[in-house]
Design an enzyme around this catalytic site. Structure first.
Site: not given
Length: 338
Positions: A100, A125-127, A150, A154, A189, A207
């Protein structure tokens, strides 16, 4: 402008459509969404009959469908929100994220190149930058160092998008935003999960040690920033978007509980996810100076509005949490809420 919004039934996409139909009522908004678990047409019920809004059920990986939409609606710009976006799910099914987030992006870029679109915006994303220690922040020139499937998917899409600018001269922008919160966010989320579980007096899973740090931005501010990039972003540029409001996860959870007048005794520390980034922080000086944007919501105002939205829309999130969400919850956090 005839604008194709991909993934417009999701959290940020649906908020952006609401914003655009108010801010630019003469623009045509075409929403293409596959309606996977996080896509929900109930997010757009109030605009479904708007004369300048059209929904199409479909996959961004379907090249022939993309071409048909472009021809039918005379599309001249694309904003790609469509993505598999949850880190935990990417650990379980990395192949789906590659398909995707990478292949889908390439198909959209090919269409934008073929038709010489006015603008293509890749919502990232900042990730993609990875994790930070206790100080410093990411700029648009920071190296990409994704730590989850993920984030890697991205980052790959970002690099493809940049390549289409460098190789083909496509007018692209990439936006990299910090953690969003607000109405219509899927309850897996952190913020909606904690709000809805607290309302129902359920266990509140956190977590690891709860000391992970995120920068939180209210979704409406993100939407305004994207609009600025759409109309004023310089070709080929990347823009970081954030509110410069960092919080440890456990402090965020306790703040929500305080607002709901709930005790802390339901907090449960659960096993940390693999490769969990410790801290995100992004420098937003570029979009502030170049595009004259800044967030309008401080965290206190934004989180209070978000809590009130979930209190007033219990039917919306209870329907989600009573479905397949229970299986997901049980897998990652233990027994699903009843």
């Amino acid at each position: 402008m005839n604008l194709l919004i991909t993934g417009g039934a999701g959290f940020i996409g649906s908020n952006f459509i609401h914003y655009m139909l108010t801010a630019h009522p003469n623009d045509q908004i075409i929403n293409l969404d596959l309606l996977t678990y996080a896509g929900n047409l109930e997010n757009l019920c109030s605009v479904s009959a708007h004369q300048n809004y059209h929904f199409i059920h479909g996959n961004i990986c379907n090249k022939s469908l993309i071409e048909k939409i472009i021809d039918q609606f005379h599309i001249d710009s694309i904003i790609n929100f469509a993505a598999e976006s949850h880190v935990d799910r990417s650990i379980d099914q990395p192949g789906l994220f590659v398909k995707t987030n990478v292949l889908g992006t390439q198909i959209l870029l090919d269409a934008a190149k073929k038709h010489q679109f006015r603008k293509y915006i890749q919502i990232s994303t900042d990730e993609v930058y990875g994790s930070l220690d206790s100080d410093g922040s990411f700029t648009e020139k920071s190296p990409l160092a994704p730590n989850s499937p993920y984030a890697a998917s991205k980052a790959s899409a970002d690099l493809l998008t940049r390549a289409y600018f460098k190789t083909f001269g496509l007018n692209i922008n990439i936006t990299r935003c910090s953690n969003n919160y607000g109405p219509y966010q899927f309850p897996e989320k952190l913020i909606p999960l904690i709000i809805t579980n607290a309302i129902e007096d359920q266990v509140l899973p956190v977590y690891g040690d709860g000391a992970h740090v995120r920068d939180w931005i209210y979704v409406s501010d993100h939407c305004v920033a994207i609009d600025q990039v759409l109309h004023h972003g310089k070709p080929g540029e990347i823009y970081n978007i954030g509110a410069d409001h960092e919080l440890h996860n456990i402090d965020l959870v306790k703040h929500i509980l305080d607002q709901l007048h709930k005790p802390y005794d339901k907090i449960k520390y659960v096993s940390d996810r693999p490769g969990h980034d410790r801290r995100y922080a992004i420098n937003t000086s570029k979009i502030r100076s170049d595009l004259n944007w800044q967030p309008q919501y401080d965290f206190e105002k934004g989180i209070n509005q978000t809590i009130q939205w979930y209190l007033k829309h219990k039917t919306w999130w209870k329907k989600i949490k009573n479905g397949a969400f229970k299986d997901y919850y049980n897998q990652h956090y233990g027994k699903a809420p009843e």
